[in-house]
Design a protein around this motif. Structure first.
Motif, PDB file in Angstrom:
ATOM      1  N   THR A   6       0.840  -1.199   0.000  1.00 37.54           N
ATOM      2  CA  THR A   6       0.000   0.000   0.000  1.00 37.54           C
ATOM      3  C   THR A   6       0.873   1.246   0.000  1.00 37.54           C
ATOM      4  N   ARG A   7       1.906   1.260   0.817  1.00 38.00           N
ATOM      5  CA  ARG A   7       2.826   2.409   0.875  1.00 38.00           C
ATOM      6  C   ARG A   7       3.550   2.572  -0.454  1.00 38.00           C
ATOM      7  N   THR A   8       4.000   1.462  -1.036  1.00 40.98           N
ATOM      8  CA  THR A   8       4.686   1.517  -2.322  1.00 40.98           C
ATOM      9  C   THR A   8       3.763   2.082  -3.393  1.00 40.98           C
ATOM     10  N   ASN A   9       2.519   1.640  -3.425  1.00 44.69           N
ATOM     11  CA  ASN A   9       1.558   2.161  -4.404  1.00 44.69           C
ATOM     12  C   ASN A   9       1.309   3.650  -4.209  1.00 44.69           C
ATOM     13  N   THR A  10       1.224   4.082  -2.956  1.00 41.21           N
ATOM     14  CA  THR A  10       1.040   5.504  -2.655  1.00 41.21           C
ATOM     15  C   THR A  10       2.230   6.316  -3.162  1.00 41.21           C
ATOM     16  N   LEU A  11       3.436   5.818  -2.928  1.00 47.37           N
ATOM     17  CA  LEU A  11       4.637   6.529  -3.384  1.00 47.37           C
ATOM     18  C   LEU A  11       4.716   6.565  -4.905  1.00 47.37           C
ATOM     19  N   ILE A  12       4.384   5.463  -5.565  1.00 46.30           N
ATOM     20  CA  ILE A  12       4.404   5.443  -7.031  1.00 46.30           C
ATOM     21  C   ILE A  12       3.400   6.450  -7.577  1.00 46.30           C
ATOM     22  N   ASP A  13       2.212   6.475  -7.001  1.00 48.46           N
ATOM     23  CA  ASP A  13       1.195   7.438  -7.428  1.00 48.46           C
ATOM     24  C   ASP A  13       1.687   8.866  -7.231  1.00 48.46           C
ATOM     25  N   THR A  14       2.355   9.100  -6.129  1.00 48.45           N
ATOM     26  CA  THR A  14       2.860  10.442  -5.820  1.00 48.45           C
ATOM     27  C   THR A  14       3.935  10.883  -6.807  1.00 48.45           C
ATOM     28  N   VAL A  15       4.912  10.022  -7.081  1.00 55.92           N
ATOM     29  CA  VAL A  15       6.009  10.417  -7.970  1.00 55.92           C
ATOM     30  C   VAL A  15       5.643  10.287  -9.444  1.00 55.92           C
ATOM     31  N   ASN A  16       4.474   9.750  -9.731  1.00 56.07           N
ATOM     32  CA  ASN A  16       4.022   9.665 -11.110  1.00 56.07           C
ATOM     33  C   ASN A  16       3.761  11.054 -11.695  1.00 56.07           C
ATOM     34  N   ASP A  17       3.429  12.011 -10.851  1.00 53.74           N
ATOM     35  CA  ASP A  17       3.223  13.384 -11.304  1.00 53.74           C
ATOM     36  C   ASP A  17       4.561  14.056 -11.576  1.00 53.74           C
ATOM     37  N   GLU A  18       4.719  14.652 -12.739  1.00 53.01           N
ATOM     38  CA  GLU A  18       5.997  15.247 -13.158  1.00 53.01           C
ATOM     39  C   GLU A  18       6.487  16.333 -12.201  1.00 53.01           C
ATOM     40  N   TYR A  19       5.592  17.218 -11.754  1.00 53.37           N
ATOM     41  CA  TYR A  19       6.016  18.303 -10.868  1.00 53.37           C
ATOM     42  C   TYR A  19       6.458  17.761  -9.512  1.00 53.37           C
ATOM     43  N   ARG A  20       5.715  16.791  -8.977  1.00 59.66           N
ATOM     44  CA  ARG A  20       6.113  16.227  -7.681  1.00 59.66           C
ATOM     45  C   ARG A  20       7.411  15.439  -7.806  1.00 59.66           C
ATOM     46  N   ARG A  21       7.554  14.693  -8.891  1.00 55.59           N
ATOM     47  CA  ARG A  21       8.781  13.908  -9.107  1.00 55.59           C
ATOM     48  C   ARG A  21       9.990  14.831  -9.190  1.00 55.59           C
ATOM     49  N   HIS A  22       9.887  15.883  -9.987  1.00 54.33           N
ATOM     50  CA  HIS A  22      11.008  16.817 -10.109  1.00 54.33           C
ATOM     51  C   HIS A  22      11.228  17.591  -8.808  1.00 54.33           C
TER      52      HIS A  22
END
Length: 117
Positions: A6-22
């Motif tokens: 669940t935590r891994t999925n949350t993190l992947i969803d979070t960093v999937n956004d370009e602005y948040r990832r950068h």
């Protein structure tokens, strides 16, 4: 589903956004920045039009969309008074592998030959 997945999925969803990832990649190198400093670096990294209006718009998006999401998942802390953003120590170990994967995929996409050329 386990707590870890669940935590891994949350993190992947979070960093999937370009602005948040950068934003996370920039914070991983700098640890603490103001919203203005982060917005300026994001505009530099993500756009060809580096205008004060683009920086202002990015600041708004950071304050109202991206920073609350990053704080909600426990990756950053930030102060509404000073607008200082800090990447949390535990977050670095969690996000580094994901950022590496995304950067690798982005590099592959920019070096792929265009069909028909």
């Amino acid at each position: 589903m386990t707590m870890h997945s669940t935590r891994t999925n949350t993190l992947i969803d979070t960093v999937n956004d370009e602005y948040r990832r950068h934003s996370l990649a920039i914070l991983a190198r700098n640890r603490m920045l103001t919203v203005n400093e982060l917005a300026t670096r994001l505009v530099r990294a993500l756009t060809d039009e580096r205008t004060p209006e683009n920086v202002r718009q990015t600041q708004i998006e950071l304050k109202h969309v991206h920073l609350p999401k990053l704080r909600e998942v426990g990756l950053i802390s930030y102060s509404h008074e000073t607008w200082q953003i800090r990447l949390l120590e535990d977050a670095i170990d969690e996000i580094s592998p994901l950022l590496d994967i995304f950067q690798s995929v982005e590099s592959d996409e920019t070096t792929k030959p265009v069909a028909g050329t």
